[in-house]
Design a protein around this motif. Structure first.
Motif, short mmCIF file in Angstrom:
data_model
loop_
_atom_site.label_atom_id
_atom_site.label_comp_id
_atom_site.label_asym_id
_atom_site.label_seq_id
_atom_site.Cartn_x
_atom_site.Cartn_y
_atom_site.Cartn_z
N PRO A 40 0.83 -1.21 0.00
CA PRO A 40 0.00 0.00 0.00
C PRO A 40 0.87 1.26 0.00
CG PRO A 40 -0.59 -1.48 1.82
CD PRO A 40 0.63 -2.05 1.18
N GLY A 82 3.11 3.39 -4.69
CA GLY A 82 3.10 4.27 -5.87
C GLY A 82 2.61 3.57 -7.13
N LYS A 83 1.92 2.45 -6.97
CA LYS A 83 1.46 1.68 -8.14
C LYS A 83 0.50 2.50 -9.01
CE LYS A 83 -0.21 -1.62 -5.50
NZ LYS A 83 0.13 -1.03 -4.20
N SER A 84 -0.50 3.13 -8.36
CA SER A 84 -1.48 3.92 -9.13
C SER A 84 -0.79 5.10 -9.81
CB SER A 84 -2.59 4.45 -8.23
OG SER A 84 -3.13 3.40 -7.49
N THR A 85 0.15 5.70 -9.11
CA THR A 85 0.87 6.85 -9.68
C THR A 85 1.67 6.39 -10.90
OG1 THR A 85 1.05 7.74 -7.46
CG2 THR A 85 2.50 8.71 -9.12
N ARG A 118 -3.01 16.11 -8.15
CA ARG A 118 -1.87 16.41 -7.27
C ARG A 118 -0.58 16.51 -8.07
NH1 ARG A 118 -2.06 11.55 -3.10
NH2 ARG A 118 -1.47 10.64 -5.09
N TYR A 119 -0.53 15.77 -9.18
CA TYR A 119 0.69 15.79 -9.99
C TYR A 119 0.55 16.75 -11.18
CZ TYR A 119 1.27 11.45 -7.37
OH TYR A 119 1.36 10.53 -6.36
N ARG A 157 11.55 7.44 4.72
CA ARG A 157 10.98 6.44 3.82
C ARG A 157 11.86 6.34 2.57
NH1 ARG A 157 4.67 6.79 2.57
NH2 ARG A 157 4.54 6.08 4.71
N ARG A 181 12.20 4.56 -1.04
CA ARG A 181 11.48 3.78 -2.06
C ARG A 181 12.50 3.22 -3.04
NH1 ARG A 181 6.05 5.31 -1.92
NH2 ARG A 181 5.65 7.26 -0.83
N ILE A 189 8.60 9.95 -5.24
CA ILE A 189 7.34 10.48 -5.75
C ILE A 189 7.37 11.97 -5.47
CG2 ILE A 189 4.82 10.32 -5.71
CD1 ILE A 189 5.07 7.47 -4.70
N THR A 190 7.30 12.77 -6.55
CA THR A 190 7.38 14.22 -6.42
C THR A 190 6.05 14.85 -6.84
OG1 THR A 190 8.00 14.70 -8.70
CG2 THR A 190 9.78 14.01 -7.23
#
Ligand SMILES: Nc1ncnc2c1ncn2[C@@H]1O[C@H](COP(=O)(O)OP(=O)(O)OP(=O)(O)O)[C@@H](O)[C@H]1O
Length: 259
Positions: free
Chosen positions: A31, A34-37, A72-73, A205, A207, A228-229
């Motif tokens: 969870p 970042g899979k969806s991203t 958000r991105y 964290r 990744r 993730i930015t």
């Protein structure tokens, strides 16, 4: 063989420039990994950089929430939908609900044909509607609802084999496999497997990403850091996290020993 660049900065150089066209690639991770991203960025870049329409299939989220999250991105999914370059579809909740019932209680619903086939037809219709070249499905785990592993194997096999015939380069997410010694059926079936990992080092964290397999591709085999930015995922293809992972283990060990 034609290549399909993901457009994710730093990622394509790990796989000789991109996925092999029409392959089905599995993207695993826990969870928040970042899979969806990753999948949205793959579709968004496909449309905006390579002019390849895409379909986003969700089993649980609503399209509205996905669009909101992608804002958000800075990715305006709504505009791309209006321009017929993108479809975000929620697997028909009624057909999907029936599929769940039939899988869990096969005897009671034998008369009911509205199952996985309906969901597959729905996906195919959207692909054809906009002539999609890229498909992102989130997530295969939603289909694994039978307590019988033979059933699950059969469902996943049927689903992936059908998707393979859609003439799209497809990314499918799945929960992280918790048993590294035992490959899941989808890990065997997919042409490629990308694993997103999240570790914690002294509150920070970290990744990292690993390409477990990519058939027909001379792919990178090192654990690479990614972030993730505000503009999405960036992979640091020249860095590695081997040292950092070792730190995680020593950190865990020292806290157990009370050091
Ligand atoms: N602008 C940002 N900067 C840094 N991190 C971000 C940013 N926006 C989102 N995130 C992080 O991205 C993560 C969400 O990623 P995403 O929804 O793609 O994960 P996921 O693997 O699909 O999760 P799940 O399986 O729970 O749906 C969150 O943990 C969030 O902290």
């Amino acid at each position: 063989m034609a290549r399909v660049p993901t457009g994710i900065p730093g990622f394509d150089e790990l796989i000789e420039g991109g996925f092999i066209e029409n392959d089905v690639i599995l993207l695993t991770g826990g969870p928040g990994a970042g899979k969806s991203t990753f999948g949205s960025q793959y579709l968004y870049s496909g449309i905006t950089q390579y002019n390849e329409p895409g379909v986003y299939v969700t089993f649980e989220e609503t399209p509205a929430r996905i669009m909101r999250n992608m804002w958000r991105y800075g990715w305006d999914m709504e505009r791309l939908i209006k321009e017929n370059k993108l479809r975000i579809i929620r697997a028909d909740p009624i057909a999907y609900g029936r599929y769940i019932k039939k899988t869990l209680e096969p005897d009671k619903h034998d008369h009911d044909n509205a199952t996985l086939e309906t969901v597959l037809k729905q996906i195919y219709a959207s692909v054809k509607e906009i002539n999609a070249k890229r498909l992102f499905i989130d997530s295969l785990t939603s289909l694994k609802i039978s307590p019988d592993p033979v059933d699950v194997r059969h469902i996943i096999l049927e689903f992936v084999k059908n998707i393979e015939s859609f003439d799209c380069t497809t990314l499918i997410t799945s929960e992280a496999n918790m048993n590294p010694d035992h490959f899941s059926v989808e890990e065997y079936l997919a042409e490629g497997v990308i694993c997103l990992k999240v570790n914690r080092i002294a509150g920070e964290r970290i990744r990292s990403l690993e390409i477990l397999k990519m058939r027909g591709v001379k792919h990178d085999e090192v654990l690479r850091p990614y972030v993730i930015t505000d503009k999405g995922i960036i992979v640091y293809s020249s860095d590695s996290v081997i040292g950092k992972e070792a730190d995680v283990f020593s950190l865990q060990r020292s806290s157990i020993l009370g050091e």
